[in-house]
Design a protein around this motif. Structure first.
Motif, PDB file in Angstrom:
ATOM      1  N   ALA A  95     -78.422  85.505  59.052  1.00 42.15           N
ATOM      2  CA  ALA A  95     -77.002  85.798  59.232  1.00 42.15           C
ATOM      3  C   ALA A  95     -76.286  84.564  59.758  1.00 42.15           C
ATOM      4  N   GLY A  96     -75.180  84.255  59.105  1.00 41.90           N
ATOM      5  CA  GLY A  96     -74.266  83.236  59.618  1.00 41.90           C
ATOM      6  C   GLY A  96     -74.860  81.838  59.692  1.00 41.90           C
ATOM      7  N   ARG A  97     -74.221  81.032  60.525  1.00 43.69           N
ATOM      8  CA  ARG A  97     -74.554  79.608  60.620  1.00 43.69           C
ATOM      9  C   ARG A  97     -75.930  79.390  61.234  1.00 43.69           C
ATOM     10  N   ALA A  98     -76.223  80.053  62.337  1.00 42.66           N
ATOM     11  CA  ALA A  98     -77.516  79.848  62.989  1.00 42.66           C
ATOM     12  C   ALA A  98     -78.659  80.310  62.096  1.00 42.66           C
ATOM     13  N   GLY A  99     -78.412  81.370  61.335  1.00 42.84           N
ATOM     14  CA  GLY A  99     -79.445  81.898  60.455  1.00 42.84           C
ATOM     15  C   GLY A  99     -79.519  81.201  59.110  1.00 42.84           C
ATOM     16  N   LEU A 100     -78.627  80.245  58.870  1.00 41.94           N
ATOM     17  CA  LEU A 100     -78.562  79.533  57.582  1.00 41.94           C
ATOM     18  C   LEU A 100     -78.442  80.504  56.407  1.00 41.94           C
ATOM     19  N   GLN A 101     -77.612  81.523  56.575  1.00 40.91           N
ATOM     20  CA  GLN A 101     -77.385  82.485  55.491  1.00 40.91           C
ATOM     21  C   GLN A 101     -76.651  81.798  54.344  1.00 40.91           C
ATOM     22  N   GLU A 102     -77.215  81.920  53.140  1.00 38.76           N
ATOM     23  CA  GLU A 102     -76.596  81.299  51.951  1.00 38.76           C
ATOM     24  C   GLU A 102     -75.672  82.272  51.242  1.00 38.76           C
ATOM     25  N   VAL A 103     -76.116  83.500  51.109  1.00 36.83           N
ATOM     26  CA  VAL A 103     -75.364  84.481  50.319  1.00 36.83           C
ATOM     27  C   VAL A 103     -74.779  85.525  51.272  1.00 36.83           C
ATOM     28  N   PRO A 104     -73.443  85.628  51.338  1.00 40.29           N
ATOM     29  CA  PRO A 104     -72.808  86.502  52.331  1.00 40.29           C
ATOM     30  C   PRO A 104     -72.707  87.969  51.902  1.00 40.29           C
ATOM     31  N   HIS A 105     -73.846  88.503  51.475  1.00 39.59           N
ATOM     32  CA  HIS A 105     -74.001  89.947  51.228  1.00 39.59           C
ATOM     33  C   HIS A 105     -75.338  90.288  51.872  1.00 39.59           C
ATOM     34  N   TYR A 106     -75.347  91.289  52.758  1.00 41.31           N
ATOM     35  CA  TYR A 106     -76.573  91.602  53.500  1.00 41.31           C
ATOM     36  C   TYR A 106     -77.782  91.715  52.573  1.00 41.31           C
ATOM     37  N   HIS A 107     -78.844  90.996  52.922  1.00 44.74           N
ATOM     38  CA  HIS A 107     -80.096  91.112  52.170  1.00 44.74           C
ATOM     39  C   HIS A 107     -81.269  90.962  53.113  1.00 44.74           C
ATOM     40  N   LEU A 108     -82.297  91.752  52.829  1.00 40.81           N
ATOM     41  CA  LEU A 108     -83.558  91.680  53.566  1.00 40.81           C
ATOM     42  C   LEU A 108     -84.580  91.035  52.650  1.00 40.81           C
ATOM     43  N   HIS A 109     -85.102  89.878  53.060  1.00 44.42           N
ATOM     44  CA  HIS A 109     -86.195  89.246  52.325  1.00 44.42           C
ATOM     45  C   HIS A 109     -87.494  89.973  52.690  1.00 44.42           C
ATOM     46  N   ILE A 110     -88.298  90.320  51.701  1.00 49.41           N
ATOM     47  CA  ILE A 110     -89.647  90.834  51.942  1.00 49.41           C
ATOM     48  C   ILE A 110     -90.608  89.840  51.297  1.00 49.41           C
ATOM     49  N   LEU A 111     -91.442  89.229  52.132  1.00 55.73           N
ATOM     50  CA  LEU A 111     -92.381  88.211  51.644  1.00 55.73           C
ATOM     51  C   LEU A 111     -93.810  88.640  51.950  1.00 55.73           C
ATOM     52  N   GLY A 112     -94.727  88.326  51.029  1.00 54.24           N
ATOM     53  CA  GLY A 112     -96.123  88.651  51.264  1.00 54.24           C
ATOM     54  C   GLY A 112     -96.996  88.002  50.218  1.00 54.24           C
ATOM     55  N   GLY A 113     -98.293  88.373  50.250  1.00 54.77           N
ATOM     56  CA  GLY A 113     -99.242  87.840  49.276  1.00 54.77           C
ATOM     57  C   GLY A 113     -99.975  86.620  49.778  1.00 54.77           C
ATOM     58  N   ARG A 114     -99.597  86.112  50.933  1.00 53.96           N
ATOM     59  CA  ARG A 114    -100.338  85.032  51.591  1.00 53.96           C
ATOM     60  C   ARG A 114     -99.987  85.059  53.078  1.00 53.96           C
ATOM     61  N   VAL A 115    -100.786  84.337  53.883  1.00 56.87           N
ATOM     62  CA  VAL A 115    -100.441  84.213  55.296  1.00 56.87           C
ATOM     63  C   VAL A 115     -99.206  83.324  55.382  1.00 56.87           C
ATOM     64  N   LEU A 116     -98.209  83.785  56.127  1.00 59.31           N
ATOM     65  CA  LEU A 116     -96.869  83.207  56.018  1.00 59.31           C
ATOM     66  C   LEU A 116     -96.540  82.155  57.076  1.00 59.31           C
ATOM     67  N   GLY A 117     -97.478  81.830  57.934  1.00 58.36           N
ATOM     68  CA  GLY A 117     -97.192  80.784  58.934  1.00 58.36           C
ATOM     69  C   GLY A 117     -96.370  81.332  60.085  1.00 58.36           C
ATOM     70  N   ARG A 118     -95.886  80.427  60.895  1.00 57.66           N
ATOM     71  CA  ARG A 118     -95.169  80.842  62.098  1.00 57.66           C
ATOM     72  C   ARG A 118     -93.791  81.390  61.746  1.00 57.66           C
ATOM     73  N   LEU A 119     -93.239  82.137  62.672  1.00 55.15           N
ATOM     74  CA  LEU A 119     -91.976  82.813  62.418  1.00 55.15           C
ATOM     75  C   LEU A 119     -90.820  81.848  62.169  1.00 55.15           C
ATOM     76  N   VAL A 120     -90.692  80.847  63.002  1.00 59.23           N
ATOM     77  CA  VAL A 120     -89.613  79.866  62.836  1.00 59.23           C
ATOM     78  C   VAL A 120     -90.165  78.473  63.037  1.00 59.23           C
ATOM     79  N   ASP A 121     -89.486  77.480  62.433  1.00 53.32           N
ATOM     80  CA  ASP A 121     -89.841  76.091  62.684  1.00 53.32           C
ATOM     81  C   ASP A 121     -89.549  75.761  64.141  1.00 53.32           C
ATOM     82  N   PRO A 122     -90.374  74.893  64.733  1.00 48.15           N
ATOM     83  CA  PRO A 122     -90.003  74.431  66.078  1.00 48.15           C
ATOM     84  C   PRO A 122     -88.654  73.717  66.005  1.00 48.15           C
ATOM     85  N   ALA A 123     -87.846  73.850  67.046  1.00 42.44           N
ATOM     86  CA  ALA A 123     -86.507  73.229  67.031  1.00 42.44           C
ATOM     87  C   ALA A 123     -86.622  71.714  67.059  1.00 42.44           C
TER      88      ALA A 123
END
Ligand code: 5GP
Length: 123
Positions: A95-123
């Motif tokens: 969402a928004g600037r902090a979330g780096l939202q590209e498309v301004p229509h609510y969407h939930l990404h569902i990802l799977g099929g491999r181990v996905l790594g850490r939740l967020v990049d270190p700052a």
């Protein structure tokens, strides 16, 4: 909070049938389709059909029927794509600037099929 929705955003255009998509499932209130640039073996996007900018807009203003339909549809997709239980997945919404939202229509990404790594990049 007053939310401003841009009806020309790409997901609004997908919902109007102006742009094709690879649909996983469609219900009265929800569309789930494959992300055009997948970041994992499974990467789908769940969107409400209503004009909501982001998660907090949807959570605050959608009807109970829309909210239940969205989440039950997501749960069914998670099961149908083999991600439930031990396999696992990650659900992300930006969402928004902090979330780096590209498309301004609510969407939930569902990802799977491999181990996905850490939740967020270190700052
Ligand atoms: P955001 O950064 O807003 O959370 O994610 C937007 C997502 O929409 C990105 O993962 C991007 O690949 C996806 N996307 C952008 N345009 C299209 C499109 O035209 N079709 C599909 N299927 N996905 C798109």
């Amino acid at each position: 909070m007053a939310y401003t929705y841009d009806p020309q955003n790409i997901f609004a255009r997908i919902l109007r049938g102006e742009i094709p998509n690879k649909t996983v499932v469609e219900t009265a209130h929800t569309l789930v389709f494959h992300d055009i640039h997948p970041h994992a073996p499974v990467h789908v996007l769940a969107i409400p059909k209503g004009a909501y900018v982001n998660f907090d807009h949807f959570a605050a203003e959608a009807s109970a029927e829309e909210i239940v339909d969205f989440h039950r549809t997501v749960a069914k997709v998670i099961a149908d794509l083999g991600l439930s239980g031990e396999a696992g997945y990650r659900g992300i919404t930006n969402a928004g600037r902090a979330g780096l939202q590209e498309v301004p229509h609510y969407h939930l990404h569902i990802l799977g099929g491999r181990v996905l790594g850490r939740l967020v990049d270190p700052a």
